[in-house]
Design a protein around this motif. Sequence first.
Motif, PDB file in Angstrom:
ATOM      1  N   SER A  29      -9.013  -7.376  15.412  1.00 51.50           N
ATOM      2  CA  SER A  29      -9.554  -8.368  14.483  1.00 51.50           C
ATOM      3  C   SER A  29     -10.048  -7.702  13.200  1.00 51.50           C
ATOM      4  N   TYR A  30     -10.684  -6.544  13.335  1.00 49.71           N
ATOM      5  CA  TYR A  30     -11.181  -5.809  12.163  1.00 49.71           C
ATOM      6  C   TYR A  30     -10.028  -5.413  11.243  1.00 49.71           C
ATOM      7  N   PHE A  31      -8.995  -4.796  11.806  1.00 49.14           N
ATOM      8  CA  PHE A  31      -7.847  -4.401  10.983  1.00 49.14           C
ATOM      9  C   PHE A  31      -7.155  -5.612  10.380  1.00 49.14           C
ATOM     10  N   ALA A  32      -7.050  -6.664  11.137  1.00 51.57           N
ATOM     11  CA  ALA A  32      -6.414  -7.882  10.627  1.00 51.57           C
ATOM     12  C   ALA A  32      -7.191  -8.439   9.446  1.00 51.57           C
ATOM     13  N   THR A  33      -8.510  -8.299   9.466  1.00 51.45           N
ATOM     14  CA  THR A  33      -9.347  -8.823   8.382  1.00 51.45           C
ATOM     15  C   THR A  33      -9.313  -7.929   7.152  1.00 51.45           C
ATOM     16  N   ILE A  34      -9.538  -6.633   7.328  1.00 56.31           N
ATOM     17  CA  ILE A  34      -9.640  -5.758   6.151  1.00 56.31           C
ATOM     18  C   ILE A  34      -8.299  -5.399   5.538  1.00 56.31           C
ATOM     19  N   CYS A  35      -7.232  -5.533   6.299  1.00 53.27           N
ATOM     20  CA  CYS A  35      -5.902  -5.168   5.805  1.00 53.27           C
ATOM     21  C   CYS A  35      -5.025  -6.391   5.578  1.00 53.27           C
ATOM     22  N   ARG A  40       0.811 -16.182   2.762  1.00 55.84           N
ATOM     23  CA  ARG A  40       1.224 -17.106   3.816  1.00 55.84           C
ATOM     24  C   ARG A  40       1.625 -18.427   3.197  1.00 55.84           C
ATOM     25  N   LYS A  41       2.485 -19.124   3.922  1.00 54.73           N
ATOM     26  CA  LYS A  41       2.947 -20.419   3.461  1.00 54.73           C
ATOM     27  C   LYS A  41       1.918 -21.479   3.818  1.00 54.73           C
ATOM     28  N   GLU A  42       1.939 -22.551   3.092  1.00 59.76           N
ATOM     29  CA  GLU A  42       1.033 -23.683   3.334  1.00 59.76           C
ATOM     30  C   GLU A  42       1.202 -24.202   4.759  1.00 59.76           C
ATOM     31  N   GLY A  43       0.103 -24.299   5.501  1.00 55.19           N
ATOM     32  CA  GLY A  43       0.125 -24.828   6.851  1.00 55.19           C
ATOM     33  C   GLY A  43       0.636 -23.867   7.905  1.00 55.19           C
ATOM     34  N   GLU A  44       0.963 -22.652   7.548  1.00 54.25           N
ATOM     35  CA  GLU A  44       1.476 -21.668   8.494  1.00 54.25           C
ATOM     36  C   GLU A  44       0.398 -20.622   8.769  1.00 54.25           C
ATOM     37  N   ALA A  45       0.295 -20.206  10.023  1.00 53.23           N
ATOM     38  CA  ALA A  45      -0.676 -19.168  10.374  1.00 53.23           C
ATOM     39  C   ALA A  45      -0.281 -17.851   9.716  1.00 53.23           C
ATOM     40  N   SER A  46      -1.275 -17.097   9.269  1.00 50.77           N
ATOM     41  CA  SER A  46      -1.005 -15.804   8.644  1.00 50.77           C
ATOM     42  C   SER A  46      -0.565 -14.798   9.705  1.00 50.77           C
ATOM     43  N   LEU A  47       0.028 -13.710   9.271  1.00 49.30           N
ATOM     44  CA  LEU A  47       0.431 -12.640  10.175  1.00 49.30           C
ATOM     45  C   LEU A  47      -0.791 -12.125  10.933  1.00 49.30           C
ATOM     46  N   GLU A  48      -1.903 -11.999  10.241  1.00 52.79           N
ATOM     47  CA  GLU A  48      -3.135 -11.514  10.857  1.00 52.79           C
ATOM     48  C   GLU A  48      -3.564 -12.442  11.992  1.00 52.79           C
ATOM     49  N   ASP A  49      -3.522 -13.756  11.728  1.00 49.13           N
ATOM     50  CA  ASP A  49      -3.898 -14.737  12.754  1.00 49.13           C
ATOM     51  C   ASP A  49      -2.953 -14.661  13.952  1.00 49.13           C
ATOM     52  N   LYS A  50      -1.666 -14.494  13.689  1.00 50.73           N
ATOM     53  CA  LYS A  50      -0.684 -14.425  14.776  1.00 50.73           C
ATOM     54  C   LYS A  50      -0.936 -13.219  15.673  1.00 50.73           C
ATOM     55  N   ILE A  51      -1.257 -12.092  15.065  1.00 51.53           N
ATOM     56  CA  ILE A  51      -1.513 -10.880  15.846  1.00 51.53           C
ATOM     57  C   ILE A  51      -2.758 -11.055  16.711  1.00 51.53           C
TER      58      ILE A  51
END
Length: 131
Positions: A29-35, A40-51
């Motif tokens: 979660s830390y790496f996903a937040t700081i990096c 991201r596209k409208e209404g699509e989960a970000s790569l960070e959220d997916k991980i």
Amino acid sequence: MMQSGCNQSILITGESGAGKTENTKKVISYFATICSSGKRKEGEASLEDKIVQTNPVLEAWGNAKTVRNDNSSRFGKFIRIHFNSSGKLSGADMVVYLLEKSRLTYQQPLERCYHAFYNLMSDQVPDLKEK
């Protein structure tokens, strides 16, 4: 990592119930937040959220309730988090190993099978056993 250009590693170890799974979630979660790439596209989960969101799925299939721990991992994980040349998160992959197959057929008293199997066989979803 950005200054040296070398890969880095974090090893999270400990005895049963020491908090390895929870600490791993915090590191990811830390790496996903700081990096965060910020793209991201409208209404699509970000790569960070997916991980970050992959962990509960893995826990359902590979964790079980034990006497010492309600969410005990029954497997080891080798997780690679990938970054692009500018230090932004670009992906992740995981190797799972040492799944304790014996836990499927036998549990100690007061322990449960993997969460997913326990939930499938419980009476929480009416008529699931018949299906």
